[in-house]
Design an enzyme around this catalytic site. Structure first.
Site, PDB file in Angstrom:
ATOM      1  N   THR A 125       0.785  -1.146  -0.153  1.00  0.00           N
ATOM      2  CA  THR A 125       0.033  -0.211   0.019  1.00  0.00           C
ATOM      3  C   THR A 125       0.971   1.153  -0.064  1.00  0.00           C
ATOM      4  O   THR A 125       1.880   1.348   0.522  1.00  0.00           O
ATOM      5  CB  THR A 125      -0.906   0.085   1.474  1.00  0.00           C
ATOM      6  N   ASP A 126       0.344   2.210  -0.427  1.00  0.00           N
ATOM      7  CA  ASP A 126       0.951   3.476  -0.493  1.00  0.00           C
ATOM      8  C   ASP A 126       1.026   4.198   1.062  1.00  0.00           C
ATOM      9  O   ASP A 126       1.938   4.967   1.291  1.00  0.00           O
ATOM     10  CB  ASP A 126       0.326   4.742  -1.385  1.00  0.00           C
ATOM     11  N   GLU A 127       0.487   3.694   2.074  1.00  0.00           N
ATOM     12  CA  GLU A 127       0.515   4.081   3.210  1.00  0.00           C
ATOM     13  C   GLU A 127       1.846   3.819   3.967  1.00  0.00           C
ATOM     14  O   GLU A 127       1.980   4.450   5.187  1.00  0.00           O
ATOM     15  CB  GLU A 127      -0.643   3.674   3.996  1.00  0.00           C
ATOM     16  N   TYR A 153      -1.496  -0.238  11.169  1.00  0.00           N
ATOM     17  CA  TYR A 153      -1.845  -0.959   9.900  1.00  0.00           C
ATOM     18  C   TYR A 153      -0.523  -0.689   9.088  1.00  0.00           C
ATOM     19  O   TYR A 153       0.068  -1.504   8.578  1.00  0.00           O
ATOM     20  CB  TYR A 153      -2.928  -0.324   9.270  1.00  0.00           C
ATOM     21  N   LYS A 157       2.368  -3.237   7.423  1.00  0.00           N
ATOM     22  CA  LYS A 157       2.394  -3.545   5.825  1.00  0.00           C
ATOM     23  C   LYS A 157       3.912  -3.312   5.460  1.00  0.00           C
ATOM     24  O   LYS A 157       4.371  -3.778   4.898  1.00  0.00           O
ATOM     25  CB  LYS A 157       1.644  -2.712   5.118  1.00  0.00           C
TER      26      LYS A 157
HETATM   27  P1  NAD Z   1     -10.079  -6.619   2.988  1.00  0.00           P
HETATM   28  O1  NAD Z   1     -10.023  -6.467   4.382  1.00  0.00           O
HETATM   29  O2  NAD Z   1     -11.214  -6.196   2.168  1.00  0.00           O
HETATM   30  O3  NAD Z   1      -9.639  -8.254   2.450  1.00  0.00           O
HETATM   31  C1  NAD Z   1      -8.751  -8.962   3.402  1.00  0.00           C
HETATM   32  C2  NAD Z   1      -9.080 -10.401   3.352  1.00  0.00           C
HETATM   33  O4  NAD Z   1      -7.966 -11.286   3.919  1.00  0.00           O
HETATM   34  C3  NAD Z   1     -10.270 -10.920   3.770  1.00  0.00           C
HETATM   35  O5  NAD Z   1     -11.081 -11.784   3.011  1.00  0.00           O
HETATM   36  C4  NAD Z   1      -9.919 -11.803   5.001  1.00  0.00           C
HETATM   37  O6  NAD Z   1     -10.605 -12.789   5.334  1.00  0.00           O
HETATM   38  C5  NAD Z   1      -8.569 -12.186   4.659  1.00  0.00           C
HETATM   39  N1  NAD Z   1      -7.678 -12.550   5.744  1.00  0.00           N
HETATM   40  C6  NAD Z   1      -7.395 -11.768   6.676  1.00  0.00           C
HETATM   41  N2  NAD Z   1      -6.378 -12.295   7.687  1.00  0.00           N
HETATM   42  C7  NAD Z   1      -6.229 -13.652   7.062  1.00  0.00           C
HETATM   43  C8  NAD Z   1      -5.326 -14.508   7.442  1.00  0.00           C
HETATM   44  N3  NAD Z   1      -4.657 -14.378   8.642  1.00  0.00           N
HETATM   45  N4  NAD Z   1      -5.030 -15.598   6.749  1.00  0.00           N
HETATM   46  C9  NAD Z   1      -6.077 -15.894   5.632  1.00  0.00           C
HETATM   47  N5  NAD Z   1      -6.831 -14.646   5.124  1.00  0.00           N
HETATM   48  C10 NAD Z   1      -6.815 -13.540   5.687  1.00  0.00           C
HETATM   49  O7  NAD Z   1      -8.706  -6.004   2.325  1.00  0.00           O
HETATM   50  P2  NAD Z   1      -8.518  -5.264   0.796  1.00  0.00           P
HETATM   51  O8  NAD Z   1      -9.081  -3.956   0.938  1.00  0.00           O
HETATM   52  O9  NAD Z   1      -9.120  -6.204  -0.264  1.00  0.00           O
HETATM   53  O10 NAD Z   1      -7.016  -5.287   0.618  1.00  0.00           O
HETATM   54  C11 NAD Z   1      -6.468  -6.550   0.135  1.00  0.00           C
HETATM   55  C12 NAD Z   1      -4.821  -5.956   0.309  1.00  0.00           C
HETATM   56  O11 NAD Z   1      -4.644  -4.695  -0.444  1.00  0.00           O
HETATM   57  C13 NAD Z   1      -4.258  -5.921   1.592  1.00  0.00           C
HETATM   58  O12 NAD Z   1      -2.988  -6.442   1.614  1.00  0.00           O
HETATM   59  C14 NAD Z   1      -3.991  -4.284   1.825  1.00  0.00           C
HETATM   60  O13 NAD Z   1      -3.200  -4.099   2.480  1.00  0.00           O
HETATM   61  C15 NAD Z   1      -3.859  -3.830   0.346  1.00  0.00           C
HETATM   62  N6  NAD Z   1      -4.164  -2.628  -0.284  1.00  0.00           N
HETATM   63  C16 NAD Z   1      -5.623  -2.193  -0.001  1.00  0.00           C
HETATM   64  C17 NAD Z   1      -5.952  -0.848  -0.531  1.00  0.00           C
HETATM   65  C18 NAD Z   1      -7.405  -0.340  -0.365  1.00  0.00           C
HETATM   66  O14 NAD Z   1      -7.733   0.652  -0.812  1.00  0.00           O
HETATM   67  N7  NAD Z   1      -8.481  -1.343  -0.009  1.00  0.00           N
HETATM   68  C19 NAD Z   1      -4.993  -0.050  -0.982  1.00  0.00           C
HETATM   69  C20 NAD Z   1      -3.724  -0.456  -1.268  1.00  0.00           C
HETATM   70  C21 NAD Z   1      -3.303  -1.848  -0.706  1.00  0.00           C
HETATM   71  P1  TYD Z   2     -10.551   4.351   4.812  1.00  0.00           P
HETATM   72  O1  TYD Z   2     -11.438   4.163   3.791  1.00  0.00           O
HETATM   73  O2  TYD Z   2     -10.675   3.904   5.923  1.00  0.00           O
HETATM   74  O3  TYD Z   2      -9.267   4.450   4.171  1.00  0.00           O
HETATM   75  P2  TYD Z   2      -7.542   4.831   4.623  1.00  0.00           P
HETATM   76  O4  TYD Z   2      -7.746   5.462   5.928  1.00  0.00           O
HETATM   77  O5  TYD Z   2      -6.810   3.238   4.783  1.00  0.00           O
HETATM   78  O6  TYD Z   2      -7.073   5.668   3.542  1.00  0.00           O
HETATM   79  O7  TYD Z   2     -10.596   6.253   4.947  1.00  0.00           O
HETATM   80  C1  TYD Z   2     -10.317   7.070   3.826  1.00  0.00           C
HETATM   81  C2  TYD Z   2     -10.497   8.489   4.367  1.00  0.00           C
HETATM   82  O8  TYD Z   2     -11.892   8.520   4.855  1.00  0.00           O
HETATM   83  C3  TYD Z   2      -9.744   8.697   5.452  1.00  0.00           C
HETATM   84  O9  TYD Z   2      -8.861   9.816   5.524  1.00  0.00           O
HETATM   85  C4  TYD Z   2     -10.357   8.524   6.883  1.00  0.00           C
HETATM   86  C5  TYD Z   2     -11.811   9.024   6.181  1.00  0.00           C
HETATM   87  N1  TYD Z   2     -13.022   8.544   7.004  1.00  0.00           N
HETATM   88  C6  TYD Z   2     -14.185   9.238   7.410  1.00  0.00           C
HETATM   89  O10 TYD Z   2     -13.850  10.529   7.175  1.00  0.00           O
HETATM   90  N2  TYD Z   2     -14.981   8.653   7.935  1.00  0.00           N
HETATM   91  C7  TYD Z   2     -15.267   7.599   7.995  1.00  0.00           C
HETATM   92  O11 TYD Z   2     -16.458   6.817   8.517  1.00  0.00           O
HETATM   93  C8  TYD Z   2     -14.352   6.500   7.446  1.00  0.00           C
HETATM   94  C9  TYD Z   2     -14.430   5.205   7.465  1.00  0.00           C
HETATM   95  C10 TYD Z   2     -13.021   7.116   6.796  1.00  0.00           C
END
Ligand code: NAD
Ligand code: TYD
Length: 339
Positions: A125-127, A153, A157
């Site tokens: 992630t970019d985070e 988090y 990562k």
């Molecule tokens: P999500 O929380 O929607 O899904 C995570 C999945 O992993 C779930 O199905 C959960 O059951 C499974 N999981 C959790 N712990 C586990 C374990 N110990 N063993 C096996 N399975 C397990 O997450 P997401 O948003 O789909 O993100 C997927 C990946 O992409 C993550 O690694 C996250 O860090 C990365 N990512 C997410 C975003 C975003 O905007 N959502 C952006 C950049 C990177």
């Molecule tokens: P989020 O979807 O949790 O992603 P991330 O924190 O990983 O970027 O949140 C996106 C942005 O929205 C973040 O700045 C926090 C804000 N946010 C709210 O203002 N209200 C909410 O209820 C949530 C879940 C997030």
């Protein structure tokens, strides 16, 4: 090719499995997912009967279980999506983030080493770069930006990313890492900003905006992320990190107002709430490297992607209503109870 996808019952992993089985129907896809609160097996219903798909309910930290799946499937490639992914939950309870995101990553890579130095891709992630100031729109994260995390988090990562690079240098494991900006699209768990605001709007519930809503995120349609990962896995240079993002920065409050407008609701639903602790101000990816090396460019413009996403939530009310009611957690018994 046989590919193990972890976290496939989650948002991005689920979208990736749908994308992959359509794009490469000749490949076998094996999903490992623990089905935590964030895993929803109903996301995978459309592929459950595909003979080239297998689902394994398994924790990526369960070394014996993971080794057994590798033994049975002899995968060519592993893509690790599985993670605890919600910043707010990591602030409440960091422990599980360290376990899954770091130990789980090590376990998956140990299996790759044990079964013939298997190609490994880490979905990061970019985070991991921390945040950028709001008043410097000229600054972007490149692959050279130092790791500098803010939340448990992002720290977990970042720990995983360092381990992946260490396994490459120390053991020669063929790895790549992608660091993507915020995704949005179908199957997004309604605790994250965009799906939460859509669901609350549709239920006429308050829309909780943290702080003043000025924090900026760089949004990418999830299918564009899936395409980037597919490209990196097939054509990326081993040992490299690729940033993924589409120069689409928006302040949270503007996203919330847009969703309200699209759904014909009132801005009176907006409720400003206490800010997140350590809240990152701005994320912004420079995607030059993946564009120049692999020819990747985002294809879905935000104006179209957000409309498609809202329509998906309108058309799939059952999917997110079952999450809100808790019913989705019974899906595993429904799908596998009598198999
Ligand atoms: P999500 O929380 O929607 O899904 C995570 C999945 O992993 C779930 O199905 C959960 O059951 C499974 N999981 C959790 N712990 C586990 C374990 N110990 N063993 C096996 N399975 C397990 O997450 P997401 O948003 O789909 O993100 C997927 C990946 O992409 C993550 O690694 C996250 O860090 C990365 N990512 C997410 C975003 C975003 O905007 N959502 C952006 C950049 C990177
Ligand atoms: P989020 O979807 O949790 O992603 P991330 O924190 O990983 O970027 O949140 C996106 C942005 O929205 C973040 O700045 C926090 C804000 N946010 C709210 O203002 N209200 C909410 O209820 C949530 C879940 C997030």
């Amino acid at each position: 090719m046989t590919i193990i996808v972890t976290g496939g019952a989650g948002f991005i992993g689920g979208n990736f499995i749908h994308y992959h089985l359509k794009k490469h129907p000749e490949d076998r896809v094996v999903c490992i997912d623990k089905l935590t609160y964030a895993g929803n097996l109903s996301t995978l219903v459309p592929v459950m009967d595909n003979p080239n798909f297998r689902f394994c309910k398994l924790d990526i930290c369960d070394r014996e279980g993971v080794f057994k799946v590798f033994e049975e499937e002899k995968p060519d490639t592993v893509i690790n999506f599985a993670a605890e992914s919600h910043v707010d939950r990591s602030i409440d309870n960091p422990g599980i983030f360290l376990q899954t995101n770091i130990i789980g990553t090590a376990t998956m890579m140990d299996s790759c080493r044990a079964f013939g130095n298997i190609r490994y891709h880490q979905v990061s992630t970019d985070e991991v770069y921390g945040d950028l100031p709001l008043d410097r729109p000229d600054l972007f994260f490149t692959e050279e930006t130092p790791i500098h995390t803010s939340s448990p988090y992002s720290s977990s990562k970042a720990g995983a990313d360092l381990l992946v690079q260490a396994y490459h240098r120390t053991y020669g494991l063929p790895v790549t890492i992608s660091r993507c900006s915020n995704n949005y699209g179908p199957y997004h768990f309604p605790e994250k900003l965009i799906p939460l605001m859509i669901a609350n709007c549709l239920n006429d519930k308050p829309l909780p905006v943290y702080g003043e809503g000025k924090n900026v995120r760089d949004w990418l349609y999830v299918e564009d992320h899936c395409k980037a990962i597919d490209l990196i896995v097939r054509k990326g240079r081993i040992g490299e990190v690729y940033n993924v993002g589409g120069h689409n920065e928006m302040a949270n409050i503007d996203i919330v107002k847009l969703i309200i407008k699209e759904l014909g609701k009132s801005e009176d639903l907006i409720t400003y709430v206490t800010d997140r602790k350590g809240h990152d101000l701005r994320y912004a990816i420079d995607p030059t490297k993946i564009h120049q090396e692999l020819g990747w460019l985002p294809e879905t413009k935000f104006a179209d992607g957000i409309k498609k996403t809202i329509q998906w939530y309108l058309d799939h009310r059952e999917w997110w209503e079952e999450i809100i009611s808790g019913e989705y957690q019974h899906y595993y018994e429904k799908m596998y109870g009598n198999r």
